[in-house]
Design an enzyme around this catalytic site. Structure first.
Site, PDB file in Angstrom:
ATOM      1  N   CYS A 136      13.402  10.221   6.848  1.00 52.78           N
ATOM      2  CA  CYS A 136      13.405   9.618   8.174  1.00 52.78           C
ATOM      3  C   CYS A 136      14.760   9.773   8.859  1.00 52.78           C
ATOM      4  CB  CYS A 136      13.060   8.146   8.055  1.00 52.78           C
ATOM      5  SG  CYS A 136      14.050   7.323   6.806  1.00 52.78           S
ATOM      6  N   LYS A 168       0.835  -1.201   0.000  1.00 53.35           N
ATOM      7  CA  LYS A 168       0.000   0.000   0.000  1.00 53.35           C
ATOM      8  C   LYS A 168       0.870   1.252   0.000  1.00 53.35           C
ATOM      9  CE  LYS A 168      -1.965   2.624   3.194  1.00 53.35           C
ATOM     10  NZ  LYS A 168      -1.927   3.972   2.588  1.00 53.35           N
ATOM     11  N   GLU A 170      10.348   0.282  10.078  1.00 52.33           N
ATOM     12  CA  GLU A 170      11.289   1.377   9.789  1.00 52.33           C
ATOM     13  C   GLU A 170      10.560   2.658  10.149  1.00 52.33           C
ATOM     14  OE1 GLU A 170      14.277   0.892   8.813  1.00 52.33           O
ATOM     15  OE2 GLU A 170      14.349  -1.018   7.760  1.00 52.33           O
ATOM     16  N   GLU A 202      10.356  14.491  16.180  1.00 55.93           N
ATOM     17  CA  GLU A 202      10.566  14.490  14.723  1.00 55.93           C
ATOM     18  C   GLU A 202       9.635  15.523  14.084  1.00 55.93           C
ATOM     19  OE1 GLU A 202       9.134  11.143  12.313  1.00 55.93           O
ATOM     20  OE2 GLU A 202      11.077  11.141  11.305  1.00 55.93           O
TER      21      GLU A 202
END
Ligand code: NAP
Ligand code: MG
Length: 493
Positions: free
Chosen positions: A304, A196, A270, A402
């Site tokens: 990331c 997806k 991840e 983040e």
């Protein structure tokens, strides 16, 4: 040459960068609608549950996208199971490898088209998609093609066997590349997949589905379903999915881990990061400036492993920040389809809101804010100028959380121990970088940094043969290299 910025001839940035537009001129027809790829067929999906895909650089609607419900996900899983038990599971590794080589070559052949689709969909500059995303995606298929007939040699005395059906959910920051990271090792190992894409970036996966048809990959080996979080949840929760591979945010990673807890499913995660660059006073400073800028402003900070924290030795901190500003002031923001553009659009209105909310938090936390680039962004579209935050400390949210945008928080250190302590003071552990002219120090600090990936005198460097992944709240499991194969294999005696 590491002379201080004030001793250099001052670059006249405005003059130097008065460049003529250099638009990518190749014409690519975008699909009006993106559906699903199930059992080898491109299907439109249900009419009643569609959403718009917006060009983040213009806010125009590019196309509509279908939403797969549980029944459609079920059909995709069923097709994948049939291929796993049948044609793909029984095919020799050498033959599987040939399909992977074909996919890799076709990605190369259609590289320009794929780069344009990715840039329109994601908002990142065409230079990045053309020179990084697409070639690196092809390289992953080439690399794993070479493993397909060598699975009995991945571990001495053990035979590598496929796990089965893999449910793979990916984010919007590197759509084609993340698809390649997921599919290439899974297919090389003999598994089949239900993938997806993120809801805001379905275009290159759709183009990849066409490539899979062109190379005549047997039906059901790869299935691609579109939709939002509920579609992802239906995939990872499906009882006939043997392995879950997720790349995305830490909060969603936690939801998935709870969802699959107690099941027999394997998983790799991840997740997010808050990468630190440690810059020592003896570093090659011009190189470090380029590396720090590449580390955070590449892909608008939608990375990331972005180096979103700069931990710089106090004695050079002010001069280093001045150098950074000088260089950042030469970056061009705007039309991602222009080959001169350095900084593209933020991927979505939601993400723009998130980044701006952190800039507001930085203000409230008392940070000194500096934003710059060579020009003003366009009126329409989602833009954030490269942002530096100084006067911040380890306890500030902008240093700990983040942001996933072009925002660099700067803190200083006096001793190597302090540098390592600050770099490791994070719930994440995906990436870190160290910059020094002293090789012994590079090795010492690189070993002391707690992160899955550590770069020395470089940043954001990738190779399909090199494993990538996090520790702590950045996840577990590796992608790339021989390590990236293990999660997709049962190793039998
Ligand atoms: P996200 O919100 O976690 O979404 C990632 C994917 O999961 C999307 O396809 C999303 O669908 C789907 N999803 C959402 N809720 C779900 C659920 N409950 N169950 C299953 N799937 C679900 O992350 P993002 O905003 O797209 O991407 C940014 C994040 O990814 C950042 O945190 C970044 O650090 C991380 N990232 C990590 C790596 C790495 O290798 N460690 C690489 C790239 C990105 P929708 O798109 O429809 O929401
Ligand atoms: Mg899009």
């Amino acid at each position: 040459m590491n002379d201080a910025p004030e001793q250099r001839p001052r670059l006249k940035i405005a003059d130097a960068l008065d460049l003529a537009p250099a638009p990518e001129r190749a014409q690519v027809t975008l699909p009006d609608h993106v559906g699903h790829y199930i059992g080898g067929s491109l299907v439109p999906g249900r009419d009643e549950d569609r959403f718009d895909n917006v060009d983040p650089a213009t806010e125009a609607v590019l196309n509509t996208v279908a939403t797969a419900n549980e029944a459609e996900v079920g059909r995709a899983v069923k097709a994948a199971r049939k291929a796993a038990d049948g044609v793909w599971g029984q095919m020799s590794g050498a033959d599987r490898g040939k399909y992977l080589y074909r996919i890799a070559r076709r990605i190369q052949e259609k590289g320009r088209e794929l780069a344009i689709l990715e840039t329109r969909d994601n908002g990142k500059p065409i230079r990045e998609t053309r020179d990084f995303d697409v070639p690196t995606a092809a390289a992953h298929f080439f690399y794993y093609a070479g493993w397909a007939d060598k699975l009995d040699y991945v571990m001495p005395g053990r035979r590598g066997r496929p796990v089965g059906v893999c449910g793979q959910v990916i984010p919007w920051n590197f759509p084609l590349l993340m698809a390649a990271w997921k599919l290439a090792p899974a297919l090389a190992a003999g598994n089949t997949c239900v993938l997806k894409p993120a809801e805001s970036t379905p275009l290159t996966a759709w183009a990849l589905a066409e490539i899979l048809q062109e190379v005549e990959l047997p039906p059901g080996v790869v299935n691609i379903v579109n939709g939002a979080g509920a579609t992802g949840a239906a995939i990872v929760g499906h009882e006939d999915v043997d392995k879950v591979a997720f790349t995305g945010s830490t909060p969603v990673g936690r939801i998935i881990m709870r969802q699959i807890a107690g099941s027999k499913k394997r998983a790799t995660m991840e997740l997010g990061g808050k990468g630190a660059h440690v810059v020592f006073a003896d570093a090659p400073l011009d190189q470090a400036v380029e590396g720090v800028i590449n580390g955070i402003f590449f892909n608008q900070g939608h990375v990331c492993c972005a180096g979103s924290r700069l931990i710089v030795e106090e004695s050079i901190a002010d001069a280093f920040v001045e150098r950074l500003k000088l260089r950042i002031a030469s970056l061009r923001i705007g039309d991602p389809m222009d080959k001169n553009t350095d900084i593209g659009a933020i991927n979505s209105k939601e993400q723009l809101g998130t980044v701006n909310s952190y800039i507001e938090i930085a203000r409230q936390e008392g940070a000194t804010l500096w934003q710059g680039c060579a020009n003003e962004p366009p009126e329409k579209g989602y833009w954030v100028k490269p942002t530096l935050l100084t006067g911040v400390s380890q306890t500030n949210r902008v240093v700990r959380e983040e942001i996933f945008g072009p925002v660099l928080a700067v803190v200083t250190f006096r001793t190597p121990e302090e540098a390592v302590k600050k770099a490791n003071d994070s719930e994440f552990g995906l990436s870190a970088g160290v910059w020094s002219g002293n090789e012994a120090r590079l090795f010492e600090i690189a070993h002391a940094l707690n992160a899955g990936v550590v770069w020395a005198n470089g940043y954001n460097l990738f190779d399909p043969a090199s494993p990538f992944g996090g520790i702590r709240h950045s996840g577990f499991g590796r992608e790339g290299g021989i390590h990236g194969l293990y999660p997709y294999l049962r190793l039998e005696a």
